[in-house]
Design an enzyme around this catalytic site. Sequence first.
Site, mmCIF file in Angstrom:
data_model
loop_
_atom_site.group_PDB
_atom_site.id
_atom_site.type_symbol
_atom_site.label_atom_id
_atom_site.label_comp_id
_atom_site.label_asym_id
_atom_site.label_seq_id
_atom_site.Cartn_x
_atom_site.Cartn_y
_atom_site.Cartn_z
ATOM 1 N N ARG A 257 0.856 -1.283 -0.041
ATOM 2 C CA ARG A 257 0.152 0.158 -0.066
ATOM 3 C C ARG A 257 0.826 1.129 -0.025
ATOM 4 O O ARG A 257 1.450 1.475 1.099
ATOM 5 C CB ARG A 257 -0.874 0.008 1.123
ATOM 6 C CG ARG A 257 -1.409 1.343 1.635
ATOM 7 C CD ARG A 257 -2.590 1.085 2.428
ATOM 8 N NE ARG A 257 -2.219 0.775 3.922
ATOM 9 C CZ ARG A 257 -1.721 1.471 4.740
ATOM 10 N NH1 ARG A 257 -1.088 2.669 4.541
ATOM 11 N NH2 ARG A 257 -1.410 0.759 5.863
ATOM 12 N N HIS A 261 -3.154 4.217 4.830
ATOM 13 C CA HIS A 261 -4.518 3.392 5.019
ATOM 14 C C HIS A 261 -5.723 4.281 4.305
ATOM 15 O O HIS A 261 -6.396 3.843 3.567
ATOM 16 C CB HIS A 261 -4.925 2.960 6.388
ATOM 17 C CG HIS A 261 -5.929 2.188 6.514
ATOM 18 N ND1 HIS A 261 -6.163 0.860 6.228
ATOM 19 C CD2 HIS A 261 -7.245 2.657 7.434
ATOM 20 C CE1 HIS A 261 -7.424 0.611 6.459
ATOM 21 N NE2 HIS A 261 -8.010 1.657 7.206
ATOM 22 N N TYR A 270 4.359 4.628 11.523
ATOM 23 C CA TYR A 270 4.534 3.222 11.851
ATOM 24 C C TYR A 270 5.594 2.703 10.553
ATOM 25 O O TYR A 270 5.673 1.410 10.676
ATOM 26 C CB TYR A 270 3.401 2.324 11.866
ATOM 27 C CG TYR A 270 2.264 2.445 10.796
ATOM 28 C CD1 TYR A 270 2.231 1.827 9.650
ATOM 29 C CD2 TYR A 270 1.151 3.457 11.014
ATOM 30 C CE1 TYR A 270 1.425 2.059 8.677
ATOM 31 C CE2 TYR A 270 0.367 3.814 10.069
ATOM 32 C CZ TYR A 270 0.216 2.930 8.870
ATOM 33 O OH TYR A 270 -0.456 3.039 8.007
#
Length: 361
Positions: A257, A261, A270
């Site tokens: 990805r 998100h 992260y």
Amino acid sequence: MPSHEFLPSEQPVQLLDQDGRRVEDAGRVFPSDEAMLRAHEELVVGRRINEQAYALVRQGRLAVYPSSYGQEACEVAAAMVLGDQDWLFPTYRDVVSIIGRGVDPVETLTLLKGDWHCGYDPTEHRVAPQTTPLATQLIHAVGVAHAATLRGDDTVVMAMCGDGATSEGDFHEALNFAAVFKAPVVFFVQNNEYAISVPLARQTVAPSLAHKAVGYGMPGERVDGNDVAALLSVLGDAVAAARAGGGPSLVEAHTYRMQAHTNADDATRYRADDEVEKWQDRDPLLRSEAYLAGCDLLTGERTAEIAARAESVATAMRDGLMLDVEPDPAHLFDHVYATPTPQLGEQAAFLADELSREGVS
Ligand SMILES: Cc1ncc(C[n+]2csc(CCOP(=O)(O)OP(=O)(O)O)c2C)c(N)n1
């Protein structure tokens, strides 16, 4: 069938390397020139859809957008391998697959604008509504597939999910039921390395997600999720096997990805920038372009036509989604059940009363 025949290949299947050169795989058929050209066109359009949707979020025209930027090869291939009689069960991230099935882009994004249920008629193009609860659609997908078997239809169901969804109970129930009843389903897991902030290593200690299929008694396969040729081949074979009565299978695509998100997420908290940069070199779009250019299949004229189509899809998205909507709260109760229950009627009357007392007609 001995259980080792269910095991996925050691490495994800690849038919195009990172630079768009062909990789020989004796067990796989390379897609036709026509299919590769079409896939490339769909990749370009898919990328444009992702870019435009992201811009619409920033303009406040979409509430949220879970982008599939970087995962477009999975999106395109999933839609391309299905026939008209088949069903697609997408997640919230699979907008490009849904549009690939023929659903109007504006209708597809209507839900993410906050208007009118799922935004499209699921029966028109055989695309189930996008689900936000993870893995719930897999159970629905198996139900549709099993019903098709009972009716004697040759329908195949593509059931999509992410790596995080494989930890949900619904995933396991869906796989088990599908295997026991030989339902014609392809479970297509887009492993994009993260479930929001949770990396794959915290999701499973299995050798791969495809290995999970073996425990249920169905074949699992791993495929390079940024290689549209390999995806068309592996998913195409899985659909053909299900249609021929071979039952379900699981395909795990290894992809990434590239964007956050959703717009509500800060991915820099992260994951490291150099990890994202590494995946930029594996871009599915650049890879198919390099392949087609390398074998003189992509003319300047065709490139211009593809760019024009992508632009017209983006323009239609802007025009359709720029319109203000005023959802009618009473529509909340429509389509919950085919035949509304008395309780639903009571709730609708309660809401209507509240709204009238607040002066909202
Ligand atoms: C049943 C359920 N549990 C938790 C959530 C919250 N949630 C939304 S997205 C997400 C991560 C999903 O990751 P993955 O399945 O890998 O799909 P991706 O978003 O990466 O495409 C979670 C935990 C949810 N939507 N549904």
